[in-house]
Each structure stands twice: as structure tokens, then as C-alpha cells.
Design a protein around this motif. Structure first.
Motif, mmCIF file in Angstrom:
data_model
loop_
_atom_site.group_PDB
_atom_site.id
_atom_site.type_symbol
_atom_site.label_atom_id
_atom_site.label_comp_id
_atom_site.label_asym_id
_atom_site.label_seq_id
_atom_site.Cartn_x
_atom_site.Cartn_y
_atom_site.Cartn_z
ATOM 1 N N SER A 337 41.266 33.803 36.970
ATOM 2 C CA SER A 337 40.346 32.662 37.102
ATOM 3 C C SER A 337 39.142 32.778 36.174
ATOM 4 C CB SER A 337 39.862 32.551 38.548
ATOM 5 O OG SER A 337 39.167 33.723 38.936
ATOM 6 N N PHE A 338 38.859 33.989 35.692
ATOM 7 C CA PHE A 338 37.704 34.176 34.802
ATOM 8 C C PHE A 338 37.892 33.476 33.459
ATOM 9 C CE2 PHE A 338 34.998 37.992 36.284
ATOM 10 C CZ PHE A 338 34.994 37.490 37.578
ATOM 11 N N PRO A 344 27.689 32.605 33.884
ATOM 12 C CA PRO A 344 26.900 32.859 35.096
ATOM 13 C C PRO A 344 27.778 33.088 36.329
ATOM 14 C CG PRO A 344 25.913 31.074 33.847
ATOM 15 C CD PRO A 344 27.235 31.366 33.204
ATOM 16 N N ARG A 345 28.855 32.302 36.458
ATOM 17 C CA ARG A 345 29.743 32.468 37.610
ATOM 18 C C ARG A 345 30.419 33.830 37.568
ATOM 19 N NH1 ARG A 345 35.071 31.698 39.233
ATOM 20 N NH2 ARG A 345 35.290 30.979 41.402
ATOM 21 N N LYS A 346 30.901 34.241 36.399
ATOM 22 C CA LYS A 346 31.546 35.554 36.273
ATOM 23 C C LYS A 346 30.561 36.680 36.588
ATOM 24 C CE LYS A 346 33.222 34.613 32.128
ATOM 25 N NZ LYS A 346 33.962 34.767 30.841
ATOM 26 N N LEU A 347 29.316 36.509 36.168
ATOM 27 C CA LEU A 347 28.307 37.530 36.435
ATOM 28 C C LEU A 347 28.067 37.669 37.933
ATOM 29 C CD1 LEU A 347 26.132 39.494 35.374
ATOM 30 C CD2 LEU A 347 24.547 37.557 35.343
ATOM 31 N N LEU A 348 27.897 36.536 38.623
ATOM 32 C CA LEU A 348 27.636 36.571 40.063
ATOM 33 C C LEU A 348 28.822 37.147 40.828
ATOM 34 C CD1 LEU A 348 25.835 33.124 40.527
ATOM 35 C CD2 LEU A 348 24.806 35.405 40.620
ATOM 36 N N LEU A 349 30.039 36.745 40.446
ATOM 37 C CA LEU A 349 31.224 37.259 41.133
ATOM 38 C C LEU A 349 31.388 38.759 40.910
ATOM 39 C CD1 LEU A 349 33.894 34.449 40.554
ATOM 40 C CD2 LEU A 349 32.897 35.168 42.732
ATOM 41 N N SER A 350 31.066 39.221 39.713
ATOM 42 C CA SER A 350 31.215 40.646 39.437
ATOM 43 C C SER A 350 30.250 41.482 40.263
ATOM 44 C CB SER A 350 31.000 40.914 37.944
ATOM 45 O OG SER A 350 29.662 40.660 37.564
ATOM 46 N N PHE A 351 29.084 40.895 40.573
ATOM 47 C CA PHE A 351 28.090 41.626 41.361
ATOM 48 C C PHE A 351 28.377 41.571 42.859
ATOM 49 C CE2 PHE A 351 25.013 41.517 37.741
ATOM 50 C CZ PHE A 351 24.698 42.867 37.758
ATOM 51 N N PHE A 352 28.807 40.436 43.336
ATOM 52 C CA PHE A 352 28.867 40.213 44.785
ATOM 53 C C PHE A 352 30.281 40.189 45.352
ATOM 54 C CE2 PHE A 352 24.860 38.167 43.398
ATOM 55 C CZ PHE A 352 23.979 38.978 44.095
ATOM 56 N N SER A 362 47.917 40.643 37.880
ATOM 57 C CA SER A 362 48.110 40.912 39.310
ATOM 58 C C SER A 362 48.110 39.637 40.136
ATOM 59 C CB SER A 362 47.016 41.849 39.819
ATOM 60 O OG SER A 362 45.754 41.188 39.826
ATOM 61 N N GLY A 363 47.473 38.579 39.644
ATOM 62 C CA GLY A 363 47.388 37.327 40.395
ATOM 63 C C GLY A 363 46.331 37.344 41.476
ATOM 64 N N ALA A 364 45.688 38.484 41.688
ATOM 65 C CA ALA A 364 44.644 38.592 42.712
ATOM 66 C C ALA A 364 43.346 37.978 42.208
ATOM 67 C CB ALA A 364 44.426 40.044 43.081
ATOM 68 N N GLU A 365 42.495 37.608 43.163
ATOM 69 C CA GLU A 365 41.212 37.002 42.829
ATOM 70 C C GLU A 365 40.088 37.741 43.558
ATOM 71 O OE1 GLU A 365 40.492 34.809 40.599
ATOM 72 O OE2 GLU A 365 42.593 34.493 40.029
ATOM 73 N N PRO A 366 38.868 37.692 43.032
ATOM 74 C CA PRO A 366 37.746 38.376 43.672
ATOM 75 C C PRO A 366 37.475 37.859 45.073
ATOM 76 C CG PRO A 366 37.189 37.667 41.434
ATOM 77 C CD PRO A 366 38.480 37.015 41.780
ATOM 78 N N VAL A 367 37.107 38.761 45.963
ATOM 79 C CA VAL A 367 36.760 38.412 47.345
ATOM 80 C C VAL A 367 35.315 38.812 47.572
ATOM 81 C CG1 VAL A 367 37.254 38.807 49.770
ATOM 82 C CG2 VAL A 367 39.126 38.770 48.111
#
Length: 372
Positions: A337-338, A344-352, A362-367
Motif C-alpha cells: 500500500s505504500f 506523510p502517511r508513510k511516515l506516520l504509519l511507520s511510527f505508529f 507478503s500482502g500484509a499491511e501495517p497494523v
């Protein structure tokens, strides 16, 4: 004997040892010399000489610090030689580069793939990375490998850097009249962290880079500390060592070191313009000349085999990450999805998001982590 002086001597000599290993190895390439025992011995001798001359501490404290530093280096090598690095990246690229350097490969004379084929070394050809990435930690590892005969000893650079950074931080905090116990706790918090603990038995270099950035910040802080102007020679030395090591560790190391140094330079400039005590125009001019020489020598001289050769052969100093026919190492190593997400969205997701190695395949997404 002074505890503060011993800690300064120990931390300074450890950091200087790593720096001279990189510097002398890079200079050796110009005359066809690969990492070796003599290079290691000369680096250790120069580290001892500078340590004794620079801090202006009592010779007995300096000697004690050097002995402690030597013991820590030997201990780091002994520990690292006892554990095999099973990590993928540790075996895929660094060990090949370290073996090639120890085996006589001179980066400015040709590709590591030529050495690999000539010596019938099996394994995947990773020359695009070994030829073009900064080679600082590999140079340190190759010299340690030459001395011990065990390639696993080479990864001791992270432990040596941790010892050096911790000792330097303890020593500086002691000059600020902080108790020994608090100094040790703060040093442990700063150096024994999740990055160091996860990587000190591998050939990864993120922990090493973080530790040298810590030394750089310490040197910059000492430089602008008007209450400790007598330590400015040590500050300049630490800045030079850390900046060079950061630059020769990773491409991002040059960026991080540059941003940190620029921030302190702007602070120094503001203090000088306001004519604050301890900040004179002549001092600012000296600092400016120092950084000009440091940056140019780190990139053009000691980084010749990577930054300059990359520019000459591929038109960009940061090849293969940038420039013509650059390699995209981010898309496949990021969630799918990245690819369509904003920075900005990628930065926030990587942190939180929850920690994990989520590859595109892998097909997995950040949780998101709690409390989100």
C-alpha cells in the motif's frame, strides 16, 4: 588517577582506533595496500599517541585509559568471534565485502566480482552493493579479520563503538558535576538500546551509525559549551572522527551527520551574531574552515572508493540508490500500500504501526498500535 580522565582517554582512544582504521585503509587503497595487521597496529599506535597528547590529562590516567580501552577491544573481539552471524544481510553483502578486502581486493582498481571469480568464492554476486556502498565498517572488519583469522571478529566494531561512546558520555557528564552513578545510568540508556542489542552480534551497521551520531552530538555539544572551552580540542577531534565514520558507514550517515552539524553551526552563528560570551567571529571562522576541510576530505579523500568512484563511473555519488539505472530497494521492502501513499502517511504509519518486517510480496499491511 582521575576517573573522568580515564574515561575520556578510554572513549577517545577507542573512537580514534576505529577512525584511523578507516582512514589508513582508505589511503592504503591508493598505493595498493589492502587491510592487514600492519594497518591495524599503526592505527592503534596513532590512537594512543593522539589520546596521550590531546586531552592534556595526567600521563598515568591516560595510560590507565589506554589499558582499559585495549582490554575492551580485545573483549569485544573475543565475544564477537564466539558467535556466528546468521542474519541474511550480514552474510549476503558485508561478509563478502570483508572477505574480498582481506583477500586483497582494492575497490578503486576493480569490482569485487573479479576477485570473487578469481578466487572461486561461491555465493550470490553482490558487486553492485559491495562496489558502490560506503565501506567503512567493512574496512574495520577486514583489518580485525586480518589480525585474528576469524571473520566473525570483524563485527566487533559495534561493541567497540558502544564502549567508546559510553565512556565519552560518562566523562563529559562528569565535567558537568553529575554523580558517577547517574553518568553511568545515562550512558547505558544511550548506548545499550534496542538497536545496539539487536545488532551487536551481526554485521549490520545501523547500531554503529547511531553510536557515531551520538559521539558527533557529544562533540558538537562540547564545542558550544562555553563553560568547558578547554575541551574544544577534544570536541574538534570527536566531531572529525564521528563525521568521517558516519560518512563512510552509510549514504544516510552523510545526510544525518550533515544535518546535525548544520543545526549546531546555525546555533553557533546566531550566538556569534548576538556577540555572546565565548562566541567570537574568529572562532566562527575557524569552525567554518574546519567543517569545510572535514566534509571535503571525508567525501573526496577517505570516501573516494565510493562517493567519487560512483560519480566518475555512474554520474552520481550516491549510486546505486540514485542516478542512471538506480536500484529501487524501497518498494519491495515496504508494504504494497505504500506504493500509492503520500510521504506523510508513510511516515506516520511507520511510527505508529506494530513492529514487523512487512514486504510487498507478503500482502500484509501495517497494523496500528494501541491506543489507535
Amino acid at each position: 588517577l582521575s576517573f573522568t580522565q580515564i574515561a575520556f582517554s578510554c572513549g577517545l582512544s577507542s573512537t580514534l582506533f576505529l577512525t584511523f582504521l578507516v582512514a589508513f585503509t582508505a589511503l592504503g587503497f591508493a598505493i595498493g595496500i589492502s587491510p592487514s595487521i600492519p594497518t591495524t597496529v599503526v592505527s592503534a599506535i596513532f590512537a594512543c599517541i593522539v589520546t596521550i597528547l590531546l586531552p592534556r590529562c595526567h600521563w598515568l590516567s591516560a595510560l590507565a585509559g589506554l589499558l582499559v580501552s585495549a582490554a575492551l577491544v580485545f573483549a569485544a573481539c573475543a565475544v564477537c568471534s564466539s558467535f556466528y552471524d546468521f542474519s541474511y544481510d550480514g552474510n549476503a553483502i558485508p561478509k563478502l565485502a570483508v572477505s574480498a578486502l582481506r583477500g586483497g581486493w582494492i575497490p578503486i582498481e576493480g569490482s569485487s566480482s573479479i576477485w570473487q571469480e578469481a578466487n572461486e568464492v561461491f555465493g550470490e554476486h553482490c558487486s553492485i552493493w559491495t562496489d558502490h556502498y560506503p565501506q567503512g565498517t567493512w574496512e574495520i572488519a577486514a583489518n580485525l579479520y586480518a589480525c585474528t583469522g576469524s571473520i566473525e571478529t570483524g563485527k566487533a566494531y559495534t561493541l567497540i563503538a558502544a564502549f567508546g561512546a559510553a565512556m565519552l558520555l560518562v566523562a563529559y557528564l562528569r565535567t558537568r558535576r553529575i554523580s558517577v552513578g547517574k553518568c553511568i545510568i545515562l550512558a547505558l540508556v544511550a548506548t545499550v538500546n534496542p538497536i545496539t542489542v539487536a545488532q551487536f552480534l551481526t554485521f549490520y551497521n545501523d547500531a554503529f551509525l547511531m553510536l557515531e551520531l551520538l559521539v558527533l552530538l557529544l562533540g558538537l555539544t562540547m564545542l558550544v559549551d562555553v563553560q568547558q572551552t578547554r575541551l574544544r580540542p577534544v570536541a574538534f577531534t570527536l566531531i572529525a572522527c564521528a563525521f568521517l565514520l558516519c560518512t563512510e558507514t552509510k549514504f544516510t550517515g552523510l545526510a544525518y551527520a550533515g544535518v546535525f552539524s548544520l543545526s549546531f553551526y546555525i546555533y553557533l552563528l546566531a550566538k556569534t551574531l548576538r556577540r555572546r560570551e565565548g562566541f567570537t567571529a574568529s572562532f566562527l571562522l575557524g569552525v567554518s574552515a574546519f567543517f569545510a576541510i572535514l566534509i571535503s576530505s571525508s567525501v573526496l579523500v577517505f570516501g573516494f572508493s565510493s562517493y567519487v568512484m560512483n560519480f566518475l563511473e555512474h554520474g552520481h555519488p550516491l549510486y546505486p540508490l540514485f542516478g542512471e539505472n538506480a536500484e529501487d530497494i524501497m518498494t519491495s521492502n515496504s508494504p504494497a500500500s505504500f506504493a500509492d501513499s503520500s510521504n506523510p502517511r508513510k511516515l506516520l504509519l511507520s511510527f505508529f504501526s506494530q513492529s514487523g518486517n512487512i514486504l510487498a510480496a507478503s500482502g500484509a499491511e501495517p497494523v496500528l498500535k494501541l491506543p489507535f
